[in-house]
Design a protein around this motif. Structure first.
Motif, PDB file in Angstrom:
ATOM      1  N   TYR A  55      19.910 -28.892  74.546  1.00 60.30           N
ATOM      2  CA  TYR A  55      19.397 -29.664  75.684  1.00 60.30           C
ATOM      3  C   TYR A  55      20.236 -29.339  76.923  1.00 60.30           C
ATOM      4  O   TYR A  55      21.427 -29.656  76.977  1.00 60.30           O
ATOM      5  N   ARG A  56      19.633 -28.654  77.906  1.00 62.55           N
ATOM      6  CA  ARG A  56      20.322 -28.254  79.134  1.00 62.55           C
ATOM      7  C   ARG A  56      21.635 -27.528  78.836  1.00 62.55           C
ATOM      8  O   ARG A  56      22.685 -27.829  79.430  1.00 62.55           O
ATOM      9  N   GLU A  57      21.593 -26.582  77.897  1.00 55.53           N
ATOM     10  CA  GLU A  57      22.799 -25.865  77.475  1.00 55.53           C
ATOM     11  C   GLU A  57      22.802 -24.417  77.983  1.00 55.53           C
ATOM     12  O   GLU A  57      23.288 -23.518  77.319  1.00 55.53           O
ATOM     13  N   ASP A  58      22.273 -24.199  79.190  1.00 55.63           N
ATOM     14  CA  ASP A  58      22.168 -22.847  79.747  1.00 55.63           C
ATOM     15  C   ASP A  58      23.520 -22.143  79.846  1.00 55.63           C
ATOM     16  O   ASP A  58      23.601 -20.926  79.704  1.00 55.63           O
ATOM     17  N   ALA A  59      24.586 -22.896  80.081  1.00 52.83           N
ATOM     18  CA  ALA A  59      25.902 -22.296  80.313  1.00 52.83           C
ATOM     19  C   ALA A  59      26.555 -21.758  79.047  1.00 52.83           C
ATOM     20  O   ALA A  59      27.450 -20.907  79.132  1.00 52.83           O
ATOM     21  N   VAL A  60      26.128 -22.236  77.875  1.00 52.31           N
ATOM     22  CA  VAL A  60      26.867 -21.889  76.648  1.00 52.31           C
ATOM     23  C   VAL A  60      26.009 -21.296  75.536  1.00 52.31           C
ATOM     24  O   VAL A  60      26.549 -20.755  74.557  1.00 52.31           O
ATOM     25  N   ILE A  61      24.689 -21.383  75.628  1.00 53.39           N
ATOM     26  CA  ILE A  61      23.849 -21.066  74.482  1.00 53.39           C
ATOM     27  C   ILE A  61      23.873 -19.596  74.080  1.00 53.39           C
ATOM     28  O   ILE A  61      23.865 -19.272  72.884  1.00 53.39           O
ATOM     29  N   VAL A  81      17.478 -20.431  64.790  1.00 52.91           N
ATOM     30  CA  VAL A  81      16.401 -21.219  65.384  1.00 52.91           C
ATOM     31  C   VAL A  81      16.980 -22.042  66.538  1.00 52.91           C
ATOM     32  O   VAL A  81      17.785 -22.941  66.322  1.00 52.91           O
ATOM     33  N   VAL A  82      16.574 -21.723  67.747  1.00 50.44           N
ATOM     34  CA  VAL A  82      17.035 -22.455  68.932  1.00 50.44           C
ATOM     35  C   VAL A  82      15.924 -23.373  69.411  1.00 50.44           C
ATOM     36  O   VAL A  82      14.800 -22.919  69.662  1.00 50.44           O
ATOM     37  N   ILE A  83      16.227 -24.656  69.507  1.00 43.06           N
ATOM     38  CA  ILE A  83      15.260 -25.619  70.038  1.00 43.06           C
ATOM     39  C   ILE A  83      15.639 -25.858  71.497  1.00 43.06           C
ATOM     40  O   ILE A  83      16.603 -26.580  71.801  1.00 43.06           O
ATOM     41  N   SER A  84      14.928 -25.207  72.391  1.00 38.89           N
ATOM     42  CA  SER A  84      15.245 -25.230  73.821  1.00 38.89           C
ATOM     43  C   SER A  84      14.556 -26.419  74.489  1.00 38.89           C
ATOM     44  O   SER A  84      13.330 -26.478  74.571  1.00 38.89           O
ATOM     45  N   ASP A  85      15.375 -27.338  74.992  1.00 33.01           N
ATOM     46  CA  ASP A  85      14.846 -28.550  75.631  1.00 33.01           C
ATOM     47  C   ASP A  85      15.383 -28.627  77.065  1.00 33.01           C
ATOM     48  O   ASP A  85      16.597 -28.751  77.280  1.00 33.01           O
ATOM     49  N   LEU A 102      12.562 -19.021  68.737  1.00 31.81           N
ATOM     50  CA  LEU A 102      12.759 -19.897  69.881  1.00 31.81           C
ATOM     51  C   LEU A 102      11.635 -20.932  69.931  1.00 31.81           C
ATOM     52  O   LEU A 102      10.461 -20.576  70.026  1.00 31.81           O
ATOM     53  N   LEU A 103      12.017 -22.167  69.855  1.00 31.07           N
ATOM     54  CA  LEU A 103      11.053 -23.266  69.936  1.00 31.07           C
ATOM     55  C   LEU A 103      11.328 -24.033  71.222  1.00 31.07           C
ATOM     56  O   LEU A 103      12.387 -24.653  71.380  1.00 31.07           O
ATOM     57  N   GLN A 104      10.393 -23.985  72.170  1.00 31.72           N
ATOM     58  CA  GLN A 104      10.566 -24.670  73.442  1.00 31.72           C
ATOM     59  C   GLN A 104       9.881 -26.044  73.385  1.00 31.72           C
ATOM     60  O   GLN A 104       8.689 -26.135  73.095  1.00 31.72           O
ATOM     61  N   VAL A 105      10.668 -27.074  73.649  1.00 36.02           N
ATOM     62  CA  VAL A 105      10.151 -28.441  73.646  1.00 36.02           C
ATOM     63  C   VAL A 105      10.454 -29.074  75.002  1.00 36.02           C
ATOM     64  O   VAL A 105      11.307 -28.602  75.758  1.00 36.02           O
ATOM     65  N   ASP A 106       9.779 -30.143  75.297  1.00 28.08           N
ATOM     66  CA  ASP A 106       9.959 -30.814  76.590  1.00 28.08           C
ATOM     67  C   ASP A 106       9.748 -32.309  76.393  1.00 28.08           C
ATOM     68  O   ASP A 106       8.753 -32.883  76.809  1.00 28.08           O
ATOM     69  N   PHE A 107      10.734 -32.936  75.732  1.00 31.17           N
ATOM     70  CA  PHE A 107      10.617 -34.359  75.438  1.00 31.17           C
ATOM     71  C   PHE A 107      10.881 -35.191  76.695  1.00 31.17           C
ATOM     72  O   PHE A 107      11.763 -34.869  77.493  1.00 31.17           O
ATOM     73  N   ASN A 112      18.833 -35.221  69.907  1.00 31.12           N
ATOM     74  CA  ASN A 112      19.023 -34.171  68.899  1.00 31.12           C
ATOM     75  C   ASN A 112      18.126 -34.408  67.695  1.00 31.12           C
ATOM     76  O   ASN A 112      17.650 -33.458  67.062  1.00 31.12           O
ATOM     77  N   THR A 113      17.904 -35.675  67.375  1.00 29.69           N
ATOM     78  CA  THR A 113      17.042 -36.010  66.240  1.00 29.69           C
ATOM     79  C   THR A 113      15.639 -35.444  66.440  1.00 29.69           C
ATOM     80  O   THR A 113      15.070 -34.808  65.545  1.00 29.69           O
ATOM     81  N   LYS A 114      15.076 -35.662  67.636  1.00 30.20           N
ATOM     82  CA  LYS A 114      13.738 -35.154  67.930  1.00 30.20           C
ATOM     83  C   LYS A 114      13.700 -33.629  67.864  1.00 30.20           C
ATOM     84  O   LYS A 114      12.743 -33.045  67.335  1.00 30.20           O
ATOM     85  N   SER A 115      14.722 -32.981  68.392  1.00 26.86           N
ATOM     86  CA  SER A 115      14.750 -31.518  68.403  1.00 26.86           C
ATOM     87  C   SER A 115      14.804 -30.949  66.992  1.00 26.86           C
ATOM     88  O   SER A 115      14.070 -30.013  66.651  1.00 26.86           O
ATOM     89  N   LEU A 116      15.669 -31.518  66.159  1.00 30.69           N
ATOM     90  CA  LEU A 116      15.800 -31.025  64.795  1.00 30.69           C
ATOM     91  C   LEU A 116      14.537 -31.289  63.977  1.00 30.69           C
ATOM     92  O   LEU A 116      14.110 -30.444  63.182  1.00 30.69           O
ATOM     93  N   LYS A 117      13.922 -32.435  64.183  1.00 28.85           N
ATOM     94  CA  LYS A 117      12.673 -32.732  63.480  1.00 28.85           C
ATOM     95  C   LYS A 117      11.560 -31.795  63.921  1.00 28.85           C
ATOM     96  O   LYS A 117      10.735 -31.356  63.105  1.00 28.85           O
ATOM     97  N   ALA A 118      11.543 -31.447  65.212  1.00 31.98           N
ATOM     98  CA  ALA A 118      10.551 -30.488  65.703  1.00 31.98           C
ATOM     99  C   ALA A 118      10.741 -29.126  65.046  1.00 31.98           C
ATOM    100  O   ALA A 118       9.763 -28.453  64.692  1.00 31.98           O
ATOM    101  N   ALA A 119      11.989 -28.727  64.866  1.00 31.04           N
ATOM    102  CA  ALA A 119      12.281 -27.440  64.219  1.00 31.04           C
ATOM    103  C   ALA A 119      11.846 -27.454  62.755  1.00 31.04           C
ATOM    104  O   ALA A 119      11.277 -26.478  62.250  1.00 31.04           O
ATOM    105  N   LEU A 120      12.107 -28.557  62.076  1.00 36.05           N
ATOM    106  CA  LEU A 120      11.733 -28.658  60.665  1.00 36.05           C
ATOM    107  C   LEU A 120      10.216 -28.631  60.492  1.00 36.05           C
ATOM    108  O   LEU A 120       9.698 -28.082  59.511  1.00 36.05           O
ATOM    109  N   GLU A 121       9.496 -29.214  61.417  1.00 36.43           N
ATOM    110  CA  GLU A 121       8.031 -29.166  61.368  1.00 36.43           C
ATOM    111  C   GLU A 121       7.506 -27.770  61.695  1.00 36.43           C
ATOM    112  O   GLU A 121       6.466 -27.349  61.174  1.00 36.43           O
ATOM    113  N   TYR A 122       8.239 -27.042  62.527  1.00 30.61           N
ATOM    114  CA  TYR A 122       7.850 -25.705  62.966  1.00 30.61           C
ATOM    115  C   TYR A 122       8.078 -24.653  61.871  1.00 30.61           C
ATOM    116  O   TYR A 122       7.281 -23.730  61.700  1.00 30.61           O
TER     117      TYR A 122
END
Length: 390
Positions: A55-61, A81-85, A102-107, A112-122
């Protein structure tokens, strides 16, 4: 009135003394190096899904992803698997050029819970044996996956927590944060493992049997501190957490007081939220002998070390000024607390810089004290810690 004050004094003393003795016992236990339970290379390469919620991790990802791709492990046996939010288009473009998923989400309300669950569904659940969760700022060595794979080759191993260490020591606050993390590693991971208890999870650098992680996460609705709820669920099921003290993952440490305040507010909120969420399971756990769960539940309601230091010192000082006859026992547990923390600090951190870093402890205590009055709102929204070394 004096009798009531005397009873209150002993009540508070016992309350704080139990906290101190708990830390001291596990700190002493950490002085013995635990035996590695994976002494031989695994015969089979398990399939890994490396899950990175960003989530907004452009500087380190990007450095994190490159470290994951540089593993001495068969390429076909793991996916990054990167969940980009809410990351920048240029960052997503750079990630898209790499051999990752790369899984792009826009919650609207990110966690982190939502991102990881999105990855598991993907992902296809049947394609993976192990789910490895790391933070977007973490760096792992090329041998990391092989070492974790060796651990899972041992019968009965279903969850492992690796050793998270500091990636940066560029400020005194970062140095203090690094020391704090190592104290946690000594007491709540190495000390627990040496006494046959489950090691504490830490939110990153942790690996799970994939089906186990999938089932536990898909029913997880926590806003912050998903790892707290996750470990409570798994411990209640009787799952044991192993610790790999020699398998390292580098993690960025807090550099500024403001970031410390925000991060600890999230941690405290998650700690007390998980306690009240699972407190009703205590009696059944005692009845069934689920001591790892009981131990973890106690950790959730106990004082943080900074608050414990501050409160015991203030009470001991107040008694020294107003009622010297009652002060000795308080100074006694204060000394035991200092001993417990000192024993848990690795030798490499015993430098002159440690004295400068310790000067931040009073400030940290005040920030943690303020956090106690802002816990309710902290659990209603995700509090993001900005990453990127200045």
């Amino acid at each position: 009135m004096e009798h009531i004050l005397h009873i209150l004094d002993w009540f508070l003393y016992i309350l704080f003394a139990v906290n101190v003795l708990y830390l001291l016992v596990y700190s002493l236990a950490s002085l013995r190096r635990c035996k590695p339970f994976a002494s031989a290379p695994a015969k089979k390469h398990k399939c890994f899904a490396i899950l990175i919620a960003a989530y907004r991790e452009d500087a380190v990802i990007l450095p994190t992803v490159h470290a994951c791709l540089a593993q001495d492990y068969p390429d076909e046996k793991y996916d990054v698997v990167v969940i980009s939010d809410h990351m920048q288009p240029r960052t997503n473009a750079a990630l898209s050029s790499l051999p990752i998923k790369l899984l792009q989400v826009d919650f609207e309300k990110s966690t982190n819970t939502k991102s990881l669950k999105a990855a598991l569904e993907y992902l296809d659940k049947d394609n993976y044996d192990i789910a490895l969760v790391i933070d977007a700022d973490n760096i792992i060595a090329p041998s990391y996956l092989s070492e974790v794979n060796n651990a899972f080759a041992v019968a009965g191993v279903r969850v492992v927590q690796t050793h998270r260490i500091a990636k940066n020591l560029n400020t005194d606050m970062a140095y203090l944060d690094a020391v704090s993390e190592e104290i946690n590693n000594s007491i709540f991971r190495l000390g627990h493992a040496n006494l046959g208890m489950s090691a504490a999870l830490i939110g990153s650098g942790m690996a799970f049997e994939y089906p186990l992680f999938y089932d536990a996460m898909m029913s997880n609705t926590s806003v912050g501190g998903f790892d707290r709820v996750l470990e409570m669920k798994l411990l209640y099921k009787g799952v044991h957490f192993h610790y790999l003290p020699d398998t390292l993952v580098k993690d960025e440490k807090i550099q500024k007081a403001n970031n410390f305040y925000q991060q600890r507010r999230r941690w405290l909120s998650a700690q007390y939220y998980s306690f009240f969420e699972f407190a009703n399971h205590l009696l059944p756990a005692i009845r069934d002998g689920k001591w790892d769960f009981c131990d973890k539940l106690y950790q959730q309601i106990s004082f943080s070390r900074v608050l414990l230091l501050g409160f015991v010192f203030i009470i001991a000082l107040a008694y020294s000024l107003c009622a010297p006859s009652l002060a000795c026992k308080w100074w006694g547990i204060f000394i035991l607390l200092l001993l417990a923390l000192a024993l848990a600090i690795p030798r490499r951190y015993w430098q002159w810089r440690l004295l400068r870093a310790v000067c931040w402890v009073p400030c940290s205590f005040l920030l943690m004290l303020l956090n106690l009055f802002r816990l309710k709102e902290a659990n209603k929204r995700f509090i993001h810690t900005e990453h990127g070394v200045d």
